[in-house]
Design an enzyme around this catalytic site. Structure first.
Site, short mmCIF file in Angstrom:
data_model
loop_
_atom_site.label_atom_id
_atom_site.label_comp_id
_atom_site.label_asym_id
_atom_site.label_seq_id
_atom_site.Cartn_x
_atom_site.Cartn_y
_atom_site.Cartn_z
N GLY A 14 0.75 -1.24 0.00
CA GLY A 14 0.00 0.00 0.00
C GLY A 14 0.78 1.29 0.00
O GLY A 14 0.20 2.36 -0.21
N GLY A 57 3.69 -3.57 -3.77
CA GLY A 57 3.48 -3.68 -5.21
C GLY A 57 3.94 -2.42 -5.89
O GLY A 57 5.05 -2.32 -6.41
N ARG A 58 3.10 -1.39 -5.82
CA ARG A 58 3.35 -0.14 -6.52
C ARG A 58 4.71 0.47 -6.19
O ARG A 58 5.39 1.01 -7.07
CB ARG A 58 2.24 0.85 -6.13
CG ARG A 58 2.19 2.11 -6.94
CD ARG A 58 1.20 3.10 -6.33
NE ARG A 58 -0.09 2.54 -6.02
CZ ARG A 58 -1.16 2.59 -6.82
NH1 ARG A 58 -1.09 3.23 -7.97
NH2 ARG A 58 -2.30 2.05 -6.47
N CYS A 64 -13.54 5.94 -28.10
CA CYS A 64 -14.76 6.72 -28.25
C CYS A 64 -15.53 6.85 -26.94
O CYS A 64 -16.64 6.33 -26.78
CB CYS A 64 -15.61 6.10 -29.34
SG CYS A 64 -14.73 6.17 -30.90
N GLU A 65 -14.89 7.49 -25.99
CA GLU A 65 -15.49 7.84 -24.69
C GLU A 65 -14.79 9.09 -24.23
O GLU A 65 -13.57 9.19 -24.35
CB GLU A 65 -15.15 6.81 -23.61
CG GLU A 65 -15.89 5.57 -23.62
CD GLU A 65 -15.98 4.92 -22.24
OE1 GLU A 65 -15.84 5.63 -21.22
OE2 GLU A 65 -16.19 3.72 -22.22
C1 LIG Z 1 -3.02 -4.87 -4.10
C2 LIG Z 1 -2.53 -5.52 -2.84
C3 LIG Z 1 -1.23 -5.29 -2.39
C4 LIG Z 1 -0.29 -4.32 -3.06
O1 LIG Z 1 -0.69 -3.00 -2.94
P1 LIG Z 1 0.29 -1.84 -3.41
O2 LIG Z 1 -0.46 -0.60 -3.15
O3 LIG Z 1 0.55 -2.04 -4.86
O4 LIG Z 1 1.54 -1.95 -2.60
C5 LIG Z 1 -0.80 -5.98 -1.28
N1 LIG Z 1 -1.61 -6.86 -0.62
C6 LIG Z 1 -2.87 -7.09 -1.03
C7 LIG Z 1 -3.70 -8.06 -0.28
C8 LIG Z 1 -3.38 -6.43 -2.15
O5 LIG Z 1 -4.63 -6.65 -2.53
#
Ligand SMILES: *Cc1c(COP(=O)(O)O)cnc(C)c1O
Length: 419
Positions: free
Chosen positions: A240, A277-278, A343-344
């Site tokens: 997150g 992730g991000r 087309c939106e």
């Molecule tokens: C999407 C997700 C993540 C990763 O979130 P990021 O914001 O990309 O770090 C981690 N754990 C779970 C359970 C998720 O659904």
């Protein structure tokens, strides 16, 4: 920080000039810098140096490309998967079952069985019902599934509503007040080995406070469970952490996050799991696009690019900002609306934005497109599925081919009764 910089007047990915990729592969195309991925993986790991025991499971859904997973595997990362398809990718990348976490509210019977057979390291259960089903599936195989219980801490992550996951009304996890009782019932089942708790309150979180509040609540729950005799050994704190999408934006980074976690978990005596992730992939990718044409508009001209909402949906879906930059900037600026060909009206990347001046035929990029970019692409408007390229120093390779409309059409059928 990333590895997309102007050298000799031309935007490069590491040592590769982006026009070379556009020439060879066409546009739109995602371009990832391996050096940035590696750097982010190391920075995040180093930021956790204050923790005695931890494990990082990269969130595959942010960028599931096989080459990306291979880079992170080499960095010692495990992965967090949310579907059979992501599990398939993780295994294809050679990530051991043990290093896999499986999250998601809707794991099917088939997925639970497949994951068990793959020797999955940890199931993050999102409901008591899921735990009961998994226990039966595991017991039928003479196995015990290793599990954590995902808890909804009822904390507002302060992010976009669509990616906020830790408020009581969200679909994720079990209610905080009911978690201890559910944990106890699941721990009594033969097919399960309950080893801990999991939490993930959302994505693109730009302040540490909501996460801190959630982790403090999780620590209290952990103590309650231990007091009741359950050996809670693993605590999964999810992902997150947000990334800067705008030039000059400053957010708490991995170091501040790691220090906060070290402080909150000081006396936990548990193995801590992370699912970033991000923060690993976001700034490691750009979406390279070509300007189709520039047409006049009422408030500002429309720069029509060949990338569209089907290639990068974040602006249309979350109102997200992606910096836009010319590949050969000449110092002139313009105010424009940046739109795709779909087309939106939703197919709009920016309105009234001050950007590098561009004209028809010019190449440009949307920055910070490495996370939730290609993975969310579709073929809407019967457009091709966007390709992906990875750069490494002065070499590069196509790591996902463009899937053209003819290939997609070939999978469709007209039934006899319509022929
Ligand atoms: C999407 C997700 C993540 C990763 O979130 P990021 O914001 O990309 O770090 C981690 N754990 C779970 C359970 C998720 O659904």
């Amino acid at each position: 920080m990333d590895h997309f910089e102007i050298k000799h007047g031309v935007l490069h990915a590491e040592d590769v000039p982006l026009p070379a990729i556009a020439e060879a592969v066409g546009t739109p195309v995602y371009v990832y810098a391996r050096a940035t991925l590696t750097r982010h993986a190391r920075v995040f790991r180093e930021a956790l140096g204050g923790l005695p025991r931890f494990h990082i499971a990269f969130s595959v859904k942010s960028n599931p490309n096989l080459a990306v997973l291979s880079v992170l595997k080499r960095e010692g990362y495990g992965v967090d998967v949310t579907s059979e398809g992501e599990l398939l990718r993780a295994l294809a990348a050679g990530i051991a079952g043990d290093d896999l976490v499986f999250s998601g509210v809707g794991k099917t019977t088939r997925e639970l069985g497949l994951a068990l057979d793959a020797g999955l390291g940890q199931f993050n259960l999102e409901s008591e019902e899921e735990g009961i089903e998994l226990a039966q599936i595991a017991a039928a195989r003479g196995r015990r599934a290793v599990c954590a219980l995902r808890v909804n801490p009822d904390v507002d992550a302060g992010t976009h509503a669509k990616i906020s996951t830790g408020k009581a009304e969200n679909k994720f996890g079990v209610a905080y007040d009911r978690a201890a009782a559910i944990y106890a019932r699941l721990a009594a089942l033969d097919g399960l080995e309950m080893r801990g708790l999991a939490v993930h309150i959302g994505s693109q979180i730009t302040s540490l406070e909501p996460s801190r509040a959630a982790f403090v609540k999780m620590g209290a729950l952990m103590r309650t469970l231990r007091g009741a005799g359950f050996p809670v050994t693993h605590m999964d704190l999810g992902g997150g952490l947000g990334v800067p999408y705008r030039l000059g934006e400053v957010l708490p980074g991995p170091a501040e996050y790691g220090a906060m976690v070290a402080e909150v978990t000081r006396d936990w005596d548990a193995t801590i799991l992370f699912e970033p992730g991000r923060v690993i992939t976001g700034n490691a990718g750009v979406l390279l696009t070509r300007v189709v044409r520039v047409k006049p508009g009422v408030t500002a001209p429309f720069v029509v690019v060949d990338a569209a909402m089907n290639d990068l949906i974040r602006p249309a879906m979350y109102g997200a900002w992606h910096d836009f930059a010319a590949v050969r900037p000449d110092g002139r600026r313009m105010t424009a609306n940046i739109v795709g060909p779909v087309c939106e009206t939703g197919d709009t990347f920016a309105m009234g934005r001050d950007i590098d001046a561009v004209q028809a035929g010019d190449l440009a990029v949307f920055r910070t497109a490495g996370a939730y970019g290609a993975t969310m692409a579709s073929t809407y408007n019967s457009r091709a599925l966007v390709p992906e390229v990875m750069v490494d120093g002065d070499r590069w390779a196509v790591v996902a081919e463009r899937i053209d409309p003819a290939t997609i059409l070939a999978a469709e059928r007209v039934p006899d009764w319509l022929a």
